[in-house]
Design a protein around this motif. Structure first.
Motif, short mmCIF file in Angstrom:
data_model
loop_
_atom_site.label_atom_id
_atom_site.label_comp_id
_atom_site.label_asym_id
_atom_site.label_seq_id
_atom_site.Cartn_x
_atom_site.Cartn_y
_atom_site.Cartn_z
N ALA A 22 0.83 -1.21 0.00
CA ALA A 22 0.00 0.00 0.00
C ALA A 22 0.86 1.26 0.00
O ALA A 22 0.56 2.24 -0.71
N GLU A 23 1.95 1.26 0.78
CA GLU A 23 2.82 2.44 0.84
C GLU A 23 3.53 2.67 -0.48
O GLU A 23 3.65 3.82 -0.94
N LEU A 24 4.00 1.62 -1.12
CA LEU A 24 4.66 1.77 -2.42
C LEU A 24 3.69 2.33 -3.45
O LEU A 24 4.05 3.24 -4.22
N ALA A 25 2.48 1.80 -3.47
CA ALA A 25 1.48 2.30 -4.42
C ALA A 25 1.18 3.76 -4.18
O ALA A 25 1.04 4.55 -5.13
N ALA A 26 1.09 4.17 -2.91
CA ALA A 26 0.82 5.56 -2.57
C ALA A 26 1.94 6.48 -3.03
O ALA A 26 1.72 7.67 -3.31
N ARG A 27 3.15 5.94 -3.13
CA ARG A 27 4.30 6.73 -3.56
C ARG A 27 4.52 6.68 -5.07
O ARG A 27 5.51 7.22 -5.57
N GLY A 28 3.62 6.04 -5.80
CA GLY A 28 3.71 6.04 -7.25
C GLY A 28 4.45 4.87 -7.86
O GLY A 28 4.64 4.83 -9.08
N TYR A 29 4.85 3.90 -7.05
CA TYR A 29 5.48 2.69 -7.58
C TYR A 29 4.40 1.68 -7.95
O TYR A 29 3.24 1.80 -7.52
N VAL A 30 4.77 0.70 -8.73
CA VAL A 30 3.88 -0.41 -9.04
C VAL A 30 4.43 -1.65 -8.33
O VAL A 30 5.42 -2.24 -8.78
N PRO A 31 3.85 -2.02 -7.20
CA PRO A 31 4.33 -3.21 -6.49
C PRO A 31 4.08 -4.46 -7.33
O PRO A 31 3.05 -4.59 -8.00
N TYR A 292 4.22 -2.55 13.08
CA TYR A 292 4.21 -3.21 11.78
C TYR A 292 3.88 -2.21 10.67
O TYR A 292 4.53 -2.21 9.61
N ALA A 293 2.90 -1.36 10.91
CA ALA A 293 2.51 -0.39 9.89
C ALA A 293 3.63 0.61 9.61
O ALA A 293 3.87 0.99 8.46
N VAL A 294 4.35 1.07 10.64
CA VAL A 294 5.36 2.10 10.44
C VAL A 294 6.58 1.54 9.70
O VAL A 294 7.38 2.30 9.15
N THR A 295 6.71 0.23 9.66
CA THR A 295 7.79 -0.37 8.88
C THR A 295 7.65 -0.02 7.40
O THR A 295 8.65 0.14 6.69
N ALA A 296 6.42 0.12 6.92
CA ALA A 296 6.20 0.39 5.50
C ALA A 296 6.80 1.72 5.05
O ALA A 296 7.56 1.76 4.08
N PRO A 297 6.51 2.86 5.70
CA PRO A 297 7.17 4.10 5.28
C PRO A 297 8.68 4.07 5.50
O PRO A 297 9.43 4.72 4.77
N LEU A 298 9.14 3.33 6.50
CA LEU A 298 10.59 3.22 6.71
C LEU A 298 11.27 2.57 5.51
O LEU A 298 12.22 3.12 4.95
N VAL A 299 10.77 1.43 5.08
CA VAL A 299 11.43 0.73 3.98
C VAL A 299 11.16 1.41 2.64
O VAL A 299 12.02 1.42 1.75
N ALA A 300 9.98 2.03 2.48
CA ALA A 300 9.68 2.73 1.24
C ALA A 300 10.53 3.99 1.09
O ALA A 300 10.99 4.32 -0.01
N GLU A 301 10.73 4.71 2.19
CA GLU A 301 11.60 5.89 2.15
C GLU A 301 13.03 5.47 1.83
O GLU A 301 13.74 6.15 1.05
N ALA A 302 13.47 4.36 2.40
CA ALA A 302 14.81 3.85 2.10
C ALA A 302 14.94 3.50 0.62
O ALA A 302 15.93 3.84 -0.04
N LEU A 303 13.93 2.83 0.10
CA LEU A 303 13.94 2.47 -1.32
C LEU A 303 14.06 3.72 -2.20
O LEU A 303 14.87 3.77 -3.13
N GLU A 304 13.24 4.71 -1.89
CA GLU A 304 13.23 5.94 -2.69
C GLU A 304 14.61 6.61 -2.68
O GLU A 304 15.09 7.09 -3.71
N ARG A 305 15.26 6.61 -1.54
CA ARG A 305 16.58 7.24 -1.44
C ARG A 305 17.64 6.42 -2.17
O ARG A 305 18.54 6.99 -2.78
N VAL A 306 17.52 5.11 -2.13
CA VAL A 306 18.46 4.27 -2.88
C VAL A 306 18.30 4.53 -4.38
O VAL A 306 19.28 4.72 -5.11
#
Length: 345
Positions: A22-31, A292-306
């Motif tokens: 859900a977090e990835l989709a909200a950020r414009g990625y296609v999971p 558990y929910a807050v893990t999603a923005p943590l890993v999605a933010e990391a992905l975006e920065r990578v």
């Protein structure tokens, strides 16, 4: 943002995996949901209008197909002792970044030990434990460290209002206990100790209005793996409020129950990171809702920065090593309340 880029999510139908999708989709990625449970995978894919790709860690070719065309892979499938190696190997073959949300000490130690040199040699990015346990504590400790190059001790204390474990948490815990046997791990004097004595019960004074709470000391979490990988601190200890330990240890504690439209439970948390050097102390804290929910923005933010090159190194790296810790934490403002004050006290 994602601009339609494909991101493979292995174990997407798990409790945390669903938040990540859900977090990835909200950020414009296609999971790209992936995993071995065909029915759960298809149900999730149909719910979000996504393409499901069935894959198993026992079948390398299926993992390659799951990662085809993806710009990165996020591993949400525990027990991570079984999944990290095969999924990292698939990411290396695909030449894409790998991130996971593993909280298993042994799996995290294995990732650093087995892949650090190899990933560094080929310029790959592997970010383990990019989750509530491991990533958040590591970022807070790094921010608290500030401009110090060394310190004597790092202490990271967790206050959870309750801890209703997911099936994945229970399974990962069982795997870790099986690997460790009748010992617990502690990081002391720059090395790992295998202890057979009971973890101590202590008092930890959290910032107000929480104040003093009974905690289980030396309740070793993933932060104790990630922090010493890049910070020169010989003693790293994590603590957990006693009530939360009792919750997660009890067989009858139910799984988390959604209480808002985003699927979060009513669980609240406060993470208190304290760095000590001599008689001086620095501190950083974060609080929020649902570990558990807050893990999603943590890993999605990391992905975006990578993916956008906002990194400081390559190879296997923990959150505070590869990212600008204060900047990263401030980017999580919609999800956590933050108090960074790495000045001397």
């Amino acid at each position: 943002m994602g601009s339609g880029q494909l991101v493979a999510v292995f174990g997407a139908y798990g409790h945390t995996g669903r938040f990540v999708v859900a977090e990835l989709a909200a950020r414009g990625y296609v999971p790209v949901p992936s995993g071995r449970n065909v029915q759960a995978l298809q149900e999730l894919a149909d719910e979000h209008g996504l393409e499901a790709r069935v894959a198993s860690v026992e079948d390398a070719a299926s993992l390659d197909r799951a990662l085809a065309g993806a710009v990165a892979v996020i591993n949400c499938a525990g027990p991570f002792a079984s999944t990290t190696g095969p999924v990292i190997e698939a990411a290396l073959r695909a030449k894409i970044p790998y991130l996971d949300v593993a909280a298993e000490l042994e799996a995290n130690l294995d990732t650093f030990a087995h892949y650090r040199d190899r990933a560094q040699e080929v310029g790959a990015v592997v970010v383990p434990a990019m989750a509530f346990f491991g990533g958040l504590g590591d970022l807070l400790a790094t921010a608290a460290m500030g401009d110090w190059t060394t310190a004597d001790e790092a202490h990271i204390a967790y206050a959870l209002s309750n801890w209703h474990p997911t099936a994945g948490t229970r399974l990962s815990g069982a795997v870790s206990r099986e690997r460790r046997g009748d010992v617990r791990l502690r990081y002391n004097g720059g090395q790992w100790e295998r202890r057979t004595d009971k973890a101590p019960t202590l008092q930890w004074t959290f910032p107000e209005p929480m104040g003093p709470r009974e905690v289980i000391g030396e309740f070793t979490m993933a932060d104790v793996v990630t922090v010493p990988q890049h910070l020169s601190i010989p003693d790293v200890t994590t603590y957990m409020t006693a009530e939360a330990v009792r919750d997660v240890a009890a067989h009858h504690t139910p799984a988390p129950t959604a209480t808002d439209k985003n699927g979060r439970s009513d669980q609240t948390f406060l993470v208190d990171a304290v760095i000590r050097s001599g008689g001086t102390e620095r501190r950083a804290t974060a609080s929020g809702q649902d570990i558990y929910a807050v893990t999603a923005p943590l890993v999605a933010e990391a992905l975006e920065r990578v993916l956008t090159g906002r990194t400081k190194t390559t190879g296997v790296a923990s959150a505070g090593e590869i990212f600008d810790a204060p900047d990263f934490l401030h980017a999580l403002a919609p999800h956590i309340a933050l108090d960074l004050h790495p000045h001397n006290t």
